[in-house]
Design an enzyme around this catalytic site. Structure first.
Site, mmCIF file in Angstrom:
data_model
loop_
_atom_site.group_PDB
_atom_site.id
_atom_site.type_symbol
_atom_site.label_atom_id
_atom_site.label_comp_id
_atom_site.label_asym_id
_atom_site.label_seq_id
_atom_site.Cartn_x
_atom_site.Cartn_y
_atom_site.Cartn_z
ATOM 1 N N GLU A 51 0.847 -1.194 0.000
ATOM 2 C CA GLU A 51 0.000 0.000 0.000
ATOM 3 C C GLU A 51 0.880 1.240 0.000
ATOM 4 O OE1 GLU A 51 -2.102 3.409 1.673
ATOM 5 O OE2 GLU A 51 -0.582 2.262 2.752
ATOM 6 N N SER A 52 0.464 2.262 -0.757
ATOM 7 C CA SER A 52 1.203 3.520 -0.885
ATOM 8 C C SER A 52 2.594 3.242 -1.463
ATOM 9 C CB SER A 52 1.274 4.218 0.475
ATOM 10 O OG SER A 52 1.732 5.549 0.329
#
Length: 291
Positions: A51-52
């Site tokens: 994520e990110s």
């Protein structure tokens, strides 16, 4: 994953030790491939997820070494991924490197990189408060042989299934709140290295119309906590940082006949009264390239 794994400079490139964060992850995946059966797992059923920055990292592994498939994963899940900025430009990474070298006292050494390796962790880690800018992967001709956009266009990625997407209005938490004028917007666009003509086109495509900006249900108030063109900047940055990144990959996967699944996560608000943005103070913008 430590930020230091993505420190870059000419010294680091010359030594062939750029992007060690990605190479560490690669070694971890190799270990899983070799040992997961001992834990009841199946090395043929490994999915990598992030994520990110982690979303960006797992997609770097899909294009690693020009898309070489080492059989380390059968699928990729990337949430709100992002690439680095100016991945062939060492100006900012070199400035960070030189600042760190100076702070720890290695600037007088004939081999600065070797000197850095002798610095105690606590002393090296303390330099993080003295530097500005971001750590991000760079094109090193090795694990990242070229810009992701070039590799994807040429089909140089593993053709494993991918699931990726973003959150609605995602750049709300990254956009600075003090955006008031056309000049502020132009400066924001040009900070990614775009020329005046491209800046003019983008400003026309993203007009200063409050109802068209993001977050969609928020209205800028004359004496509110954000600047007059805050929503315009959020719309620009959401597309720049997240949506273009997602679209570039789903288009590439589709072009080369690989399975791709995309999502948009949005949670409806229970109140009919719009809520103010989460970011009410100027925040450091995550820098990414326009795709």
């Amino acid at each position: 994953m430590s930020f230091w794994g993505f420190m870059a400079s000419q010294d680091i490139l010359d030594a062939g030790v750029a992007n060690l964060g990605l190479k560490d992850q690669r070694i971890a995946m190799q270990w899983i491939n070799e040992n997961i059966e001992a834990f009841g797992g199946d090395p043929a059923k490994v999915t990598i997820w992030g994520e990110s920055a982690g979303g960006g990292n797992v997609c770097y592994h899909a294009t690693a070494y020009g898309g070489r498939d080492d059989g380390l994963f059968r699928g990729v899940i990337a949430e709100s991924g992002a690439d680095g900025s100016h991945m062939k430009n060492l100006t900012e990474p070199q400035q960070i490197y030189d600042t760190i070298v100076g702070i720890v006292g290695c600037d007088g050494s004939s081999d600065k990189l070797a000197c850095l390796r002798t610095v105690p962790f606590e002393k090296l880690n303390a330099t993080i408060t003295e530097i500005s800018g971001s750590f991000y992967p760079i094109v090193d001709g090795d694990i990242i042989p070229d810009l992701p956009s070039v590799l994807l266009d040429a089909g140089k990625f593993t053709k494993t299934p991918i699931l990726l997407g973003t959150n609605a209005d995602e750049a709300t938490m990254f956009a600075g709140t003090g955006v008031n004028t056309d000049e502020d917007i132009a400066s924001l666009i040009q900070s990614s290295g775009l020329d005046a003509n491209t800046t003019e086109i983008l400003m026309a495509l993203y007009p200063d119309i409050d109802s068209l900006g993001l977050p969609a249900n928020y209205r800028v108030q004359p004496d509110g906590p954000v600047g007059k063109q805050f929503k315009r900047s959020v719309a620009l940055l959401t597309d720049q940082m997240f949506l273009s990144w997602r679209r570039l990959r789903t288009d590439a996967w589709s072009k080369y006949g690989a399975p791709a699944y995309s999502y948009l996560f949005e949670s409806p608000t229970s109140s009919s009264k719009p809520s103010p943005p989460q970011s009410l103070t100027p925040s450091k913008r995550l820098t990414t390239g326009w795709s």
